[in-house]
Design an enzyme around this catalytic site. Structure first.
Site, PDB file in Angstrom:
ATOM      1  N   GLU A 173      -7.790  -2.175 -19.742  1.00 50.08           N
ATOM      2  CA  GLU A 173      -6.836  -1.926 -19.073  1.00 50.08           C
ATOM      3  C   GLU A 173      -6.857  -3.695 -18.159  1.00 50.08           C
ATOM      4  O   GLU A 173      -6.338  -3.772 -16.597  1.00 50.08           O
ATOM      5  CB  GLU A 173      -6.348  -1.330 -17.776  1.00 50.08           C
ATOM      6  CG  GLU A 173      -6.627  -0.145 -18.320  1.00 50.08           C
ATOM      7  CD  GLU A 173      -7.218   1.346 -17.030  1.00 50.08           C
ATOM      8  OE1 GLU A 173      -6.595   1.325 -16.015  1.00 50.08           O
ATOM      9  OE2 GLU A 173      -6.135   2.618 -17.203  1.00 50.08           O
ATOM     10  N   GLU A 301      -7.321   6.896 -22.531  1.00 49.40           N
ATOM     11  CA  GLU A 301      -7.600   7.574 -21.661  1.00 49.40           C
ATOM     12  C   GLU A 301      -6.020   8.240 -21.679  1.00 49.40           C
ATOM     13  O   GLU A 301      -5.165   8.022 -21.275  1.00 49.40           O
ATOM     14  CB  GLU A 301      -7.689   6.891 -20.584  1.00 49.40           C
ATOM     15  CG  GLU A 301      -8.977   6.315 -20.204  1.00 49.40           C
ATOM     16  CD  GLU A 301      -8.989   5.620 -18.620  1.00 49.40           C
ATOM     17  OE1 GLU A 301      -8.722   5.470 -17.973  1.00 49.40           O
ATOM     18  OE2 GLU A 301      -9.689   3.981 -19.488  1.00 49.40           O
TER      19      GLU A 301
HETATM   20  O1  AHR Z   1     -10.824   7.375 -15.972  1.00 47.08           O
HETATM   21  C1  AHR Z   1     -10.124   6.672 -14.548  1.00 47.08           C
HETATM   22  C2  AHR Z   1      -9.700   5.772 -14.583  1.00 47.08           C
HETATM   23  O2  AHR Z   1      -8.341   5.270 -14.847  1.00 47.08           O
HETATM   24  C3  AHR Z   1     -10.578   4.328 -15.337  1.00 47.08           C
HETATM   25  O3  AHR Z   1     -11.897   3.990 -15.227  1.00 47.08           O
HETATM   26  C4  AHR Z   1      -9.722   3.481 -15.476  1.00 47.08           C
HETATM   27  O4  AHR Z   1      -9.742   2.542 -17.011  1.00 47.08           O
HETATM   28  C5  AHR Z   1      -7.754   3.728 -15.118  1.00 47.08           C
HETATM   29  O5  AHR Z   1      -7.314   3.349 -14.237  1.00 47.08           O
END
Ligand code: AHR
Length: 512
Positions: A173, A301
């Site tokens: 990110e 994610e």
């Molecule tokens: O999954 C939790 C968080 O969400 C992670 O650390 C990050 O990559 C995202 O913002």
């Protein structure tokens, strides 16, 4: 009763399913590692301190790849802190989640654990505070056979054979202002390119994932993807996407106080819009660059995330394993997760890796009680069904479903569905959600090109209360059951889907 029709054809294939689409994610965050997968004092701990009850629950999910060690954590992580004798490892301030990291678990232990759950590691590197040098050393430590400083260090630590980690994330990110070492797209694109080049020099067999946008709401989306790919297209294999449904923001739905379930269950359509735009952006850069190779998507994610925000505000900082990002998922969340899995499968031609974020305690399908039980959250079940039965190819579905307009979205089909076909096992699986909170839905599937199949299993997941979940005291409060809601006649399958339900119909060819 409302009715819908679906038509598929054996010859109309969207794509083969890469099994890594059923991946997951474990970060050094909250209780994911410590008191999650690892609790040496637990009665069910194995010789390495890993909880055997958790291992069994993860194995049943059949997760083929697990992203590690972050997440936001990785952007401040020094991988060297987690190797070698445990008593010499430093305790450090962990700035991303304002915790203390004891470093009792590091790369080697995590690789051991993934083997115990029949999985493999997808490794993220730190491109927040670090860069080229640490990345190449890490690949050498993990993947080089021996005879060099870092590969021999691994051997000295007890790992004679290289870990052969195949898939690597180039940071996490990096578009987010919250990220340690956040970068502008051209800064990140340049760095990612140079890091990718050295990592491949150390191990030419690795696959690389470059950071895309942290969500479709990011102000830099989709220019981020365009600029980053203009720097990196020829040296990477995947763009990473992240999407969490129902985070605070303009489209947040305040459940259960304002029970707009019809909008809530349509959130996967937002995720699909995100996928389509990123695919277009990738292909635009491909055209600009006049390159033949395809870059695909690692949706590394994805999940539902909204329950824990308020309670996390009261957690004291600078603890080891604070109970943060612990979502108590309810039945409605499980249905949305089912819809999201269907969205991923529908785009299996470009999504080759996806990671349910995360796996244990943090935004997770599995929750542990310290010293006590481990249990399945509601979202465990749709993921388990897909990872167990959704193999082979995805068939193109022509869906004719009644639609509705909700407060936030228009033209939402009542039926969300996908059909997979596994030629090797002569089996077809129908996955479907009836989004309607009030009425059952009768669905007819016409399976062109398929003869002699019979229904072998029909699973249905319903709840009398959409806001009910599983708890330590009542861990099996909301579980799927076997049903008798489907029948086949020739190549027509009829399925009665109860209101607000997740449905699986498994078909197999009759043996001649
Ligand atoms: O999954 C939790 C968080 O969400 C992670 O650390 C990050 O990559 C995202 O913002």
């Amino acid at each position: 009763m409302q009715k819908a029709k679906v038509r598929v054809d054996k010859d109309f294939v969207i794509s083969e399913i890469d099994k890594r689409i059923y991946g997951s994610f474990i970060e050094h965050l909250g209780r994911a590692i410590y008191t999650g997968i690892y609790e040496p004092t637990h009665p069910k701990a194995d010789e390495q301190g890993f909880r055997k009850d958790v291992i069994e629950l993860v194995k049943a999910l059949k997760v083929p790849i697990i992203r590690y060690p972050g997440g936001n954590f990785v952007s401040g992580y020094n991988w060297e802190d987690g190797i070698g004798p445990k008593e010499l490892r430093p305790k450090k301030l962990e700035l991303a989640w304002r915790s203390i990291e004891p470093n009792e678990i590091g790369i080697n232990e995590f690789v051991d654990w993934t083997k115990k759950v029949n999985s493999e590691v997808m490794m993220a590197i730190n491109l927040g505070t670090r860069g080229i040098d640490e990345a190449r050393n890490l690949v050498e430590y993990c993947n080089f056979p021996g005879g060099t400083y870092y590969s021999d260090l691994r051997r000295k630590h007890g790992y004679e054979n290289p870990h052969k980690i195949k898939v690597w994330n180039l940071g996490n990110e990096m578009d987010g202002e919250w990220q340690i070492g956040h970068k502008l797209p051209h800064e990140y694109g340049r760095l990612a390119r140079e890091v990718a080049k050295v990592m491949r020099q150390v191990d030419p067999d690795i696959e690389l994932v470059v950071c895309g946008s942290s969500g479709p709401g990011m102000p830099t989306f989709p220019e981020w993807e365009r600029i980053v790919l203009e720097h990196t297209y020829d040296v990477v294999d995947y763009v990473s996407l992240h999407y969490y449904a129902n985070m605070p923001g303009p489209n947040h739905i305040d459940l259960p106080d304002n029970p707009d379930l019809k909008s809530f269950l349509a959130k996967n359509l937002e995720m699909e819009g995100f996928i389509k735009t990123v695919v277009s952006t990738i292909d635009y850069v491909k055209a600009v660059k006049r390159i033949n190779k395809n870059v695909n998507i690692s949706f590394d994610e994805w999940n539902v995330w909204y329950h824990s925000f308020k309670k996390d505000k009261n957690v004291e900082p600078w603890q080891i394993a604070p109970p943060i990002l612990e979502e108590d998922y309810n039945f409605a969340d499980a249905l949305l997760v089912g819809c999201m899995i269907i969205s991923l499968l529908k785009h299996a031609d470009r999504i080759k890796i996806a990671c349910l974020a995360q796996l244990v305690n943090v935004l997770a399908p599995i929750t542990t009680v310290k010293g006590g039980i481990a249990y399945r959250q509601t979202i465990y079940y749709p993921f388990m069904h897909a990872a167990n039965y959704g193999h082979g190819v995805v068939l193109l579905s022509k869906i004719d479903s009644p639609k509705y307009d909700s407060k936030l979205y228009t033209d939402v089909p009542l039926l969300e569905t996908v059909v997979t076909y596994d030629e090797e096992n002569s089996s077809i699986t129908i996955f479907a959600v009836n989004r309607d909170p009030e009425n059952d839905l009768l669905v007819e599937y016409k399976l062109d090109g398929f003869e002699g199949y019979k229904v072998v299993e029909n699973i249905v997941y319903v709840s009398d209360d959409p806001y009910k979940g599983n708890t330590p005291k009542n861990p099996d409060s909301v579980v799927p059951t076997l049903a008798n809601n489907s029948k086949i006649d020739g190549n027509i399958v009829e399925v009665l889907m109860p209101k607000f339900s997740w449905n699986i119909v498994r078909l197999k060819k009759n043996k001649e």
